[in-house]
Design a protein around this motif. Sequence first.
Motif, PDB file in Angstrom:
ATOM      1  N   PHE A 143       6.257 -23.443 -18.967  1.00  0.00           N
ATOM      2  CA  PHE A 143       5.804 -24.616 -18.222  1.00  0.00           C
ATOM      3  C   PHE A 143       5.076 -25.590 -19.149  1.00  0.00           C
ATOM      4  O   PHE A 143       5.322 -26.803 -19.106  1.00  0.00           O
ATOM      5  CB  PHE A 143       4.889 -24.188 -17.074  1.00  0.00           C
ATOM      6  CG  PHE A 143       4.322 -25.320 -16.291  1.00  0.00           C
ATOM      7  CD1 PHE A 143       5.081 -25.969 -15.319  1.00  0.00           C
ATOM      8  CD2 PHE A 143       3.023 -25.755 -16.511  1.00  0.00           C
ATOM      9  CE1 PHE A 143       4.554 -27.027 -14.601  1.00  0.00           C
ATOM     10  CE2 PHE A 143       2.484 -26.813 -15.794  1.00  0.00           C
ATOM     11  CZ  PHE A 143       3.257 -27.454 -14.836  1.00  0.00           C
TER      12      PHE A 143
ATOM     13  N   GLU B 273      -0.326 -24.980 -10.530  1.00  0.00           N
ATOM     14  CA  GLU B 273       1.050 -24.474 -10.649  1.00  0.00           C
ATOM     15  C   GLU B 273       1.133 -22.944 -10.515  1.00  0.00           C
ATOM     16  O   GLU B 273       2.069 -22.423  -9.918  1.00  0.00           O
ATOM     17  CB  GLU B 273       1.635 -24.898 -12.003  1.00  0.00           C
ATOM     18  CG  GLU B 273       3.082 -24.561 -12.194  1.00  0.00           C
ATOM     19  CD  GLU B 273       4.026 -25.397 -11.339  1.00  0.00           C
ATOM     20  OE1 GLU B 273       5.153 -24.916 -11.083  1.00  0.00           O
ATOM     21  OE2 GLU B 273       3.663 -26.519 -10.934  1.00  0.00           O
TER      22      GLU B 273
ATOM     23  N   ILE C 132      -3.971 -28.470 -13.907  1.00  0.00           N
ATOM     24  CA  ILE C 132      -2.517 -28.464 -13.716  1.00  0.00           C
ATOM     25  C   ILE C 132      -2.004 -27.026 -13.708  1.00  0.00           C
ATOM     26  O   ILE C 132      -1.193 -26.649 -12.855  1.00  0.00           O
ATOM     27  CB  ILE C 132      -1.810 -29.302 -14.810  1.00  0.00           C
ATOM     28  CG1 ILE C 132      -2.124 -30.789 -14.616  1.00  0.00           C
ATOM     29  CG2 ILE C 132      -0.302 -29.054 -14.800  1.00  0.00           C
ATOM     30  CD1 ILE C 132      -1.661 -31.680 -15.752  1.00  0.00           C
TER      31      ILE C 132
ATOM     32  N   ASP D 186       7.687 -27.368 -21.235  1.00  0.00           N
ATOM     33  CA  ASP D 186       8.706 -28.166 -20.556  1.00  0.00           C
ATOM     34  C   ASP D 186       8.175 -29.253 -19.632  1.00  0.00           C
ATOM     35  O   ASP D 186       8.899 -30.202 -19.332  1.00  0.00           O
ATOM     36  CB  ASP D 186       9.627 -27.249 -19.743  1.00  0.00           C
ATOM     37  CG  ASP D 186      10.438 -26.321 -20.631  1.00  0.00           C
ATOM     38  OD1 ASP D 186      10.498 -26.555 -21.859  1.00  0.00           O
ATOM     39  OD2 ASP D 186      11.008 -25.351 -20.095  1.00  0.00           O
ATOM     40  N   ASP D 187       6.943 -29.134 -19.164  1.00  0.00           N
ATOM     41  CA  ASP D 187       6.400 -30.135 -18.241  1.00  0.00           C
ATOM     42  C   ASP D 187       6.173 -31.458 -18.981  1.00  0.00           C
ATOM     43  O   ASP D 187       5.518 -31.497 -20.024  1.00  0.00           O
ATOM     44  CB  ASP D 187       5.089 -29.630 -17.620  1.00  0.00           C
ATOM     45  CG  ASP D 187       4.589 -30.561 -16.543  1.00  0.00           C
ATOM     46  OD1 ASP D 187       3.835 -31.503 -16.882  1.00  0.00           O
ATOM     47  OD2 ASP D 187       4.938 -30.353 -15.363  1.00  0.00           O
ATOM     48  N   ASP D 188       6.698 -32.533 -18.427  1.00  0.00           N
ATOM     49  CA  ASP D 188       6.620 -33.847 -19.087  1.00  0.00           C
ATOM     50  C   ASP D 188       5.199 -34.358 -19.262  1.00  0.00           C
ATOM     51  O   ASP D 188       4.935 -35.153 -20.164  1.00  0.00           O
ATOM     52  CB  ASP D 188       7.434 -34.883 -18.305  1.00  0.00           C
ATOM     53  CG  ASP D 188       8.925 -34.625 -18.399  1.00  0.00           C
ATOM     54  OD1 ASP D 188       9.359 -33.965 -19.365  1.00  0.00           O
ATOM     55  OD2 ASP D 188       9.658 -35.057 -17.480  1.00  0.00           O
ATOM     56  N   ARG D 189       4.283 -33.926 -18.423  1.00  0.00           N
ATOM     57  CA  ARG D 189       2.887 -34.375 -18.553  1.00  0.00           C
ATOM     58  C   ARG D 189       2.182 -33.688 -19.716  1.00  0.00           C
ATOM     59  O   ARG D 189       1.214 -34.215 -20.249  1.00  0.00           O
ATOM     60  CB  ARG D 189       2.103 -34.077 -17.269  1.00  0.00           C
ATOM     61  CG  ARG D 189       2.622 -34.782 -16.042  1.00  0.00           C
ATOM     62  CD  ARG D 189       2.014 -34.189 -14.803  1.00  0.00           C
ATOM     63  NE  ARG D 189       2.499 -32.807 -14.632  1.00  0.00           N
ATOM     64  CZ  ARG D 189       2.095 -31.981 -13.686  1.00  0.00           C
ATOM     65  NH1 ARG D 189       1.179 -32.354 -12.821  1.00  0.00           N
ATOM     66  NH2 ARG D 189       2.607 -30.769 -13.586  1.00  0.00           N
TER      67      ARG D 189
END
Length: 163
Positions: free
Chosen positions: A42, A13, A9, A45-48
């Motif tokens: 990131f 990104e 991920i 804050d990234d929901d995953r």
Amino acid sequence: MTFLEIADIITAEFGPDSQSDSQAIQPFLTIPAQQLADVCQFLRDDDRLFFDMLACVTAIDNGVESNTMDVIYNLTSIPYEHNLTIKVVLPRNTNSSKLPSVPSVAHIWRTADWHEREAFDLVGVHFEGHPDLRRILLPTDWVGYPLRADYQEQEQYHGIKTK
């Protein structure tokens, strides 16, 4: 989520500048210093991912021969129960008075405030943008950084023998 999934991920990104070592006892992701704050923002804050806790920031002097220092970040996602170790490799700056420097992440995780001050105090890493970067364990007039490989302890401090 596995370490490799998280690393994929981040690579997707932020590009291929990051490197992962999944074979280490504690797998880690090495990222460039200039991407640290963006990657950390990131990760939080990234929901995953939701790395809501910075457990530790550690700085390591790899010695004069390697001429590098590592700043290591241990992150945890409490709700997702996964962990991540991030490493930033810095030049030691042995031939200049300028300290090795990395962006502060204190604006992302408040716990970074004291962790970064400790790394600054003991190893001599400067955290750009830190809200209050000053010594936290040693007196303000202490000379040097005791956890550096080439640290020379003073003979005396204010008339008190230190050796």
